[in-house]
Design a protein around this motif. Sequence first.
Motif, PDB file in Angstrom:
ATOM      1  N   GLY A  97       0.807  -1.219   0.000  1.00 52.36           N
ATOM      2  CA  GLY A  97       0.000   0.000   0.000  1.00 52.36           C
ATOM      3  C   GLY A  97       0.832   1.257   0.000  1.00 52.36           C
ATOM      4  O   GLY A  97       0.466   2.262  -0.629  1.00 52.36           O
ATOM      5  N   GLY A  98       1.965   1.237   0.677  1.00 55.26           N
ATOM      6  CA  GLY A  98       2.853   2.401   0.708  1.00 55.26           C
ATOM      7  C   GLY A  98       3.432   2.722  -0.657  1.00 55.26           C
ATOM      8  O   GLY A  98       3.487   3.888  -1.064  1.00 55.26           O
ATOM      9  N   VAL A  99       3.851   1.702  -1.365  1.00 53.05           N
ATOM     10  CA  VAL A  99       4.423   1.911  -2.698  1.00 53.05           C
ATOM     11  C   VAL A  99       3.349   2.420  -3.660  1.00 53.05           C
ATOM     12  O   VAL A  99       3.582   3.356  -4.429  1.00 53.05           O
ATOM     13  CB  VAL A  99       5.055   0.597  -3.227  1.00 53.05           C
ATOM     14  N   VAL A 100       2.174   1.810  -3.593  1.00 48.86           N
ATOM     15  CA  VAL A 100       1.070   2.234  -4.454  1.00 48.86           C
ATOM     16  C   VAL A 100       0.671   3.673  -4.121  1.00 48.86           C
ATOM     17  O   VAL A 100       0.426   4.482  -5.028  1.00 48.86           O
ATOM     18  CB  VAL A 100      -0.121   1.265  -4.320  1.00 48.86           C
ATOM     19  N   ALA A 101       0.608   4.010  -2.832  1.00 48.62           N
ATOM     20  CA  ALA A 101       0.266   5.381  -2.429  1.00 48.62           C
ATOM     21  C   ALA A 101       1.289   6.374  -2.958  1.00 48.62           C
ATOM     22  O   ALA A 101       0.929   7.467  -3.412  1.00 48.62           O
ATOM     23  CB  ALA A 101       0.166   5.474  -0.914  1.00 48.62           C
ATOM     24  N   LEU A 102       2.558   6.021  -2.929  1.00 48.13           N
ATOM     25  CA  LEU A 102       3.602   6.901  -3.453  1.00 48.13           C
ATOM     26  C   LEU A 102       3.406   7.150  -4.947  1.00 48.13           C
ATOM     27  O   LEU A 102       3.499   8.291  -5.413  1.00 48.13           O
ATOM     28  CB  LEU A 102       4.982   6.294  -3.189  1.00 48.13           C
ATOM     29  N   VAL A 103       3.108   6.095  -5.689  1.00 52.56           N
ATOM     30  CA  VAL A 103       2.850   6.238  -7.135  1.00 52.56           C
ATOM     31  C   VAL A 103       1.653   7.157  -7.364  1.00 52.56           C
ATOM     32  O   VAL A 103       1.703   8.062  -8.213  1.00 52.56           O
ATOM     33  CB  VAL A 103       2.617   4.855  -7.795  1.00 52.56           C
ATOM     34  N   LEU A 104       0.578   6.941  -6.602  1.00 53.69           N
ATOM     35  CA  LEU A 104      -0.623   7.760  -6.769  1.00 53.69           C
ATOM     36  C   LEU A 104      -0.360   9.226  -6.422  1.00 53.69           C
ATOM     37  O   LEU A 104      -0.864  10.126  -7.099  1.00 53.69           O
ATOM     38  CB  LEU A 104      -1.769   7.200  -5.930  1.00 53.69           C
ATOM     39  N   PHE A 105       0.427   9.492  -5.376  1.00 56.13           N
ATOM     40  CA  PHE A 105       0.760  10.875  -5.016  1.00 56.13           C
ATOM     41  C   PHE A 105       1.587  11.560  -6.095  1.00 56.13           C
ATOM     42  O   PHE A 105       1.359  12.724  -6.418  1.00 56.13           O
ATOM     43  CB  PHE A 105       1.513  10.940  -3.681  1.00 56.13           C
ATOM     44  N   VAL A 106       2.537  10.836  -6.664  1.00 57.16           N
ATOM     45  CA  VAL A 106       3.369  11.413  -7.724  1.00 57.16           C
ATOM     46  C   VAL A 106       2.518  11.735  -8.952  1.00 57.16           C
ATOM     47  O   VAL A 106       2.628  12.823  -9.530  1.00 57.16           O
ATOM     48  CB  VAL A 106       4.536  10.451  -8.086  1.00 57.16           C
ATOM     49  N   VAL A 107       1.665  10.802  -9.341  1.00 60.32           N
ATOM     50  CA  VAL A 107       0.811  11.033 -10.507  1.00 60.32           C
ATOM     51  C   VAL A 107      -0.161  12.183 -10.240  1.00 60.32           C
ATOM     52  O   VAL A 107      -0.384  13.034 -11.105  1.00 60.32           O
ATOM     53  CB  VAL A 107       0.057   9.741 -10.900  1.00 60.32           C
ATOM     54  N   PHE A 108      -0.727  12.230  -9.046  1.00 61.23           N
ATOM     55  CA  PHE A 108      -1.653  13.308  -8.710  1.00 61.23           C
ATOM     56  C   PHE A 108      -0.941  14.661  -8.746  1.00 61.23           C
ATOM     57  O   PHE A 108      -1.478  15.644  -9.265  1.00 61.23           O
ATOM     58  CB  PHE A 108      -2.290  13.084  -7.338  1.00 61.23           C
ATOM     59  N   GLY A 109       0.264  14.725  -8.225  1.00 61.66           N
ATOM     60  CA  GLY A 109       1.033  15.974  -8.275  1.00 61.66           C
ATOM     61  C   GLY A 109       1.331  16.402  -9.699  1.00 61.66           C
ATOM     62  O   GLY A 109       1.228  17.588 -10.045  1.00 61.66           O
ATOM     63  N   LEU A 110       1.688  15.446 -10.543  1.00 66.55           N
ATOM     64  CA  LEU A 110       1.955  15.740 -11.946  1.00 66.55           C
ATOM     65  C   LEU A 110       0.696  16.257 -12.641  1.00 66.55           C
ATOM     66  O   LEU A 110       0.729  17.280 -13.337  1.00 66.55           O
ATOM     67  CB  LEU A 110       2.466  14.480 -12.652  1.00 66.55           C
ATOM     68  N   LEU A 111      -0.412  15.565 -12.442  1.00 64.48           N
ATOM     69  CA  LEU A 111      -1.672  15.999 -13.045  1.00 64.48           C
ATOM     70  C   LEU A 111      -2.107  17.363 -12.507  1.00 64.48           C
ATOM     71  O   LEU A 111      -2.640  18.187 -13.258  1.00 64.48           O
ATOM     72  CB  LEU A 111      -2.775  14.971 -12.784  1.00 64.48           C
ATOM     73  N   ASN A 112      -1.900  17.584 -11.238  1.00 61.20           N
ATOM     74  CA  ASN A 112      -2.281  18.862 -10.629  1.00 61.20           C
ATOM     75  C   ASN A 112      -1.504  20.014 -11.257  1.00 61.20           C
ATOM     76  O   ASN A 112      -2.052  21.086 -11.496  1.00 61.20           O
ATOM     77  CB  ASN A 112      -2.059  18.808  -9.117  1.00 61.20           C
TER      78      ASN A 112
END
Length: 191
Positions: A97-112
């Motif tokens: 879950g930690g690794v997946v959360a990190l990926v999701l945060f990076v993608v969300f920051g990029l999209l933002n």
Amino acid sequence: MAYPFSDFKYSDGLSVVGISFCTAIVCEAISWVLIYRTNSYKNLRSSIDKASKKLETMKTDSNKINIKKSKTKKIDRVETSLKESSRDLSLFKFKSGGVVALVLFVVFGLLNSLFEGKVVAKLPFKPFGLIMKMSHRGLQGNDPTDCSMAFLYFLCSISIRTNLQKFLGFAPPRGAGAGAGLFPMPDPKTS
């Protein structure tokens, strides 16, 4: 930034949906590498399946005949075993879950950063209160049907990833549903 379909009316919205789909695939690939292909996950899943089937048959048999004390104790033991296995499965899944959360945060920051202040979609309804605050986050103007990237990405991530898990066969086992997890509901029998 110019995209190949940037002249297309729905290009921003479709870009967010496409990126969300790709992110879901990457997250499920990470989960497969860290969780689903391991023997310990397969053993936990099979023990949960066996325990839930056994519990189901025991409960249907006990409904047909008069319940004895020994039968209820056996049912309680199987329920306890099922809860423990479900908790172990949740702990096992928690690791990735930690690794997946990190990926999701990076993608969300990029999209933002890419879609900051842009309307990426139009809602077919006027949202109320809290939903409107979420769907209109970071947007200028007063049109309540404008949809921000954050809201669209949130909706896509939830729906696409859940359906992708079901399609790939990574959905939780039948018995791991209610009362399972790291923090299960207390047992009413002990109160």
